[in-house]
Design a protein around this motif. Structure first.
Motif, mmCIF file in Angstrom:
data_model
loop_
_atom_site.group_PDB
_atom_site.id
_atom_site.type_symbol
_atom_site.label_atom_id
_atom_site.label_comp_id
_atom_site.label_asym_id
_atom_site.label_seq_id
_atom_site.Cartn_x
_atom_site.Cartn_y
_atom_site.Cartn_z
ATOM 1 N N THR A 1 -3.280 8.617 11.803
ATOM 2 C CA THR A 1 -2.825 9.097 10.499
ATOM 3 C C THR A 1 -2.511 7.940 9.571
ATOM 4 O O THR A 1 -2.840 7.968 8.382
ATOM 5 C CB THR A 1 -1.597 10.014 10.659
ATOM 6 N N LEU A 2 -1.881 6.889 10.109
ATOM 7 C CA LEU A 2 -1.641 5.689 9.295
ATOM 8 C C LEU A 2 -2.951 5.149 8.729
ATOM 9 O O LEU A 2 -3.027 4.781 7.548
ATOM 10 C CB LEU A 2 -0.964 4.599 10.122
ATOM 11 N N ASN A 3 -3.981 5.103 9.555
ATOM 12 C CA ASN A 3 -5.279 4.604 9.107
ATOM 13 C C ASN A 3 -5.916 5.528 8.072
ATOM 14 O O ASN A 3 -6.653 5.073 7.202
ATOM 15 C CB ASN A 3 -6.229 4.404 10.282
ATOM 16 N N GLU A 4 -5.636 6.809 8.167
ATOM 17 C CA GLU A 4 -6.143 7.772 7.191
ATOM 18 C C GLU A 4 -5.388 7.647 5.861
ATOM 19 O O GLU A 4 -5.982 7.718 4.793
ATOM 20 C CB GLU A 4 -5.993 9.187 7.743
ATOM 21 N N TRP A 5 -4.089 7.463 5.941
ATOM 22 C CA TRP A 5 -3.247 7.428 4.742
ATOM 23 C C TRP A 5 -3.322 6.103 3.987
ATOM 24 O O TRP A 5 -3.151 6.074 2.777
ATOM 25 C CB TRP A 5 -1.793 7.679 5.125
ATOM 26 N N PHE A 6 -3.520 4.998 4.684
ATOM 27 C CA PHE A 6 -3.412 3.674 4.080
ATOM 28 C C PHE A 6 -4.679 2.864 4.301
ATOM 29 O O PHE A 6 -5.330 2.986 5.336
ATOM 30 C CB PHE A 6 -2.224 2.905 4.678
ATOM 31 N N PRO A 7 -4.997 1.962 3.356
ATOM 32 C CA PRO A 7 -6.128 1.047 3.570
ATOM 33 C C PRO A 7 -5.765 0.026 4.644
ATOM 34 O O PRO A 7 -4.599 -0.096 5.022
ATOM 35 C CB PRO A 7 -6.302 0.385 2.198
ATOM 36 N N GLY B 1 1.209 14.419 -3.188
ATOM 37 C CA GLY B 1 1.592 15.460 -4.138
ATOM 38 C C GLY B 1 3.058 15.835 -4.038
ATOM 39 O O GLY B 1 3.628 16.361 -4.987
ATOM 40 N N ASP B 2 3.656 15.573 -2.883
ATOM 41 C CA ASP B 2 5.074 15.885 -2.674
ATOM 42 C C ASP B 2 5.934 14.643 -2.484
ATOM 43 O O ASP B 2 7.103 14.637 -2.836
ATOM 44 C CB ASP B 2 5.255 16.780 -1.443
ATOM 45 N N ARG B 3 5.362 13.620 -1.897
ATOM 46 C CA ARG B 3 6.158 12.426 -1.602
ATOM 47 C C ARG B 3 5.319 11.175 -1.755
ATOM 48 O O ARG B 3 4.095 11.192 -1.605
ATOM 49 C CB ARG B 3 6.747 12.512 -0.205
ATOM 50 N N LEU B 4 6.023 10.087 -2.030
ATOM 51 C CA LEU B 4 5.410 8.770 -2.155
ATOM 52 C C LEU B 4 5.936 7.922 -1.008
ATOM 53 O O LEU B 4 7.134 7.645 -0.926
ATOM 54 C CB LEU B 4 5.778 8.123 -3.494
ATOM 55 N N LEU B 5 5.027 7.560 -0.100
ATOM 56 C CA LEU B 5 5.388 6.738 1.055
ATOM 57 C C LEU B 5 4.834 5.340 0.869
ATOM 58 O O LEU B 5 3.685 5.162 0.440
ATOM 59 C CB LEU B 5 4.823 7.337 2.348
ATOM 60 N N LEU B 6 5.634 4.357 1.204
ATOM 61 C CA LEU B 6 5.254 2.957 1.110
ATOM 62 C C LEU B 6 5.200 2.365 2.508
ATOM 63 O O LEU B 6 6.122 2.558 3.307
ATOM 64 C CB LEU B 6 6.272 2.191 0.267
ATOM 65 N N ARG B 7 4.123 1.649 2.811
ATOM 66 C CA ARG B 7 3.988 0.996 4.119
ATOM 67 C C ARG B 7 4.519 -0.424 3.992
ATOM 68 O O ARG B 7 3.947 -1.255 3.295
ATOM 69 C CB ARG B 7 2.528 0.981 4.569
ATOM 70 N N VAL B 8 5.607 -0.680 4.670
ATOM 71 C CA VAL B 8 6.264 -1.979 4.592
ATOM 72 C C VAL B 8 6.107 -2.673 5.938
ATOM 73 O O VAL B 8 6.501 -2.133 6.971
ATOM 74 C CB VAL B 8 7.762 -1.828 4.230
ATOM 75 N N SER B 9 5.522 -3.848 5.906
ATOM 76 C CA SER B 9 5.381 -4.609 7.143
ATOM 77 C C SER B 9 6.669 -5.373 7.396
ATOM 78 O O SER B 9 7.354 -5.799 6.467
ATOM 79 C CB SER B 9 4.212 -5.588 7.047
ATOM 80 N N SER C 1 0.854 -1.178 0.000
ATOM 81 C CA SER C 1 0.000 0.000 0.000
ATOM 82 C C SER C 1 0.895 1.234 0.000
ATOM 83 O O SER C 1 2.012 1.197 0.503
ATOM 84 C CB SER C 1 -0.882 0.021 1.244
ATOM 85 N N TYR C 2 0.357 2.320 -0.578
ATOM 86 C CA TYR C 2 1.142 3.551 -0.615
ATOM 87 C C TYR C 2 0.267 4.752 -0.307
ATOM 88 O O TYR C 2 -0.959 4.693 -0.364
ATOM 89 C CB TYR C 2 1.830 3.717 -1.971
ATOM 90 N N HIS C 3 0.939 5.852 0.009
ATOM 91 C CA HIS C 3 0.296 7.144 0.224
ATOM 92 C C HIS C 3 1.064 8.172 -0.585
ATOM 93 O O HIS C 3 2.291 8.270 -0.469
ATOM 94 C CB HIS C 3 0.314 7.515 1.712
ATOM 95 N N TYR C 4 0.328 8.935 -1.401
ATOM 96 C CA TYR C 4 0.933 10.003 -2.197
ATOM 97 C C TYR C 4 0.181 11.287 -1.883
ATOM 98 O O TYR C 4 -1.049 11.340 -1.987
ATOM 99 C CB TYR C 4 0.832 9.673 -3.690
#
Length: 147
Positions: free
Chosen positions: A106-112, A48-56, A43-46
């Motif tokens: 915030t994690l719950n808001e940014w990622f499924p 507009g400025d950065r691309l964050l990846l959630r890595v377990s 899963s990722y969060h973008y």
């Protein structure tokens, strides 16, 4: 190829790339260690400025960590493949652990919601990685409007 079905695709401009990245939530991260490749859906969060990846990460995830440490240029491919519309974006660049702080809300808001497989909830931790967007290109089905 007279009997092979196909659809035309077109490249995306910067505004479309931004729209599709904002609308998506999943993709595949490709990493490498020398001539050995490794790919994992994430899963990722973008924003507009950065691309964050959630890595377990969990105890038996040494392989994933090794590839994250040895990859100089990672490729992340968010995509959707439907009957009427499809798109894919290739984001390439260095990947590093993100140094920002974020709370669980915030994690719950940014990622499924995270998909658990055989691991217990208490055995899983998350680390956010930032993929520096050095190269971003995309294609979408021709004749469809941007997201």
């Amino acid at each position: 190829m007279d009997h092979v079905e196909y659809v035309y695709t077109v490249g995306m401009d910067a505004a479309e790339l931004d729209d599709y990245l904002r609308a998506g939530s999943h993709g595949v991260l490709a990493l490498a260690d020398g001539d050995d490749a490794y790919a994992v859906p994430l899963s990722y969060h973008y924003d507009g400025d950065r691309l964050l990846l959630r890595v377990s990460t969990h105890d038996d995830d040494g392989e994933k960590r090794r590839y994250l440490e040895t990859t100089e240029t990672a490729t992340f491919v968010p995509f959707a493949a439907g009957t009427d519309e499809s798109w894919s974006i290739h984001v390439r660049g260095p990947i590093t652990e993100w140094s920002g702080a974020v709370d669980e809300a915030t994690l719950n808001e940014w990622f499924p919601p995270f998909r658990l497989f055989d691991e217990a909830v208490e055995d899983v931790a998350f680390t956010l990685y930032e993929l520096e967007m050095e190269s971003v290109i995309g294609r979408r089905t021709a004749g469809t409007d941007s997201q």
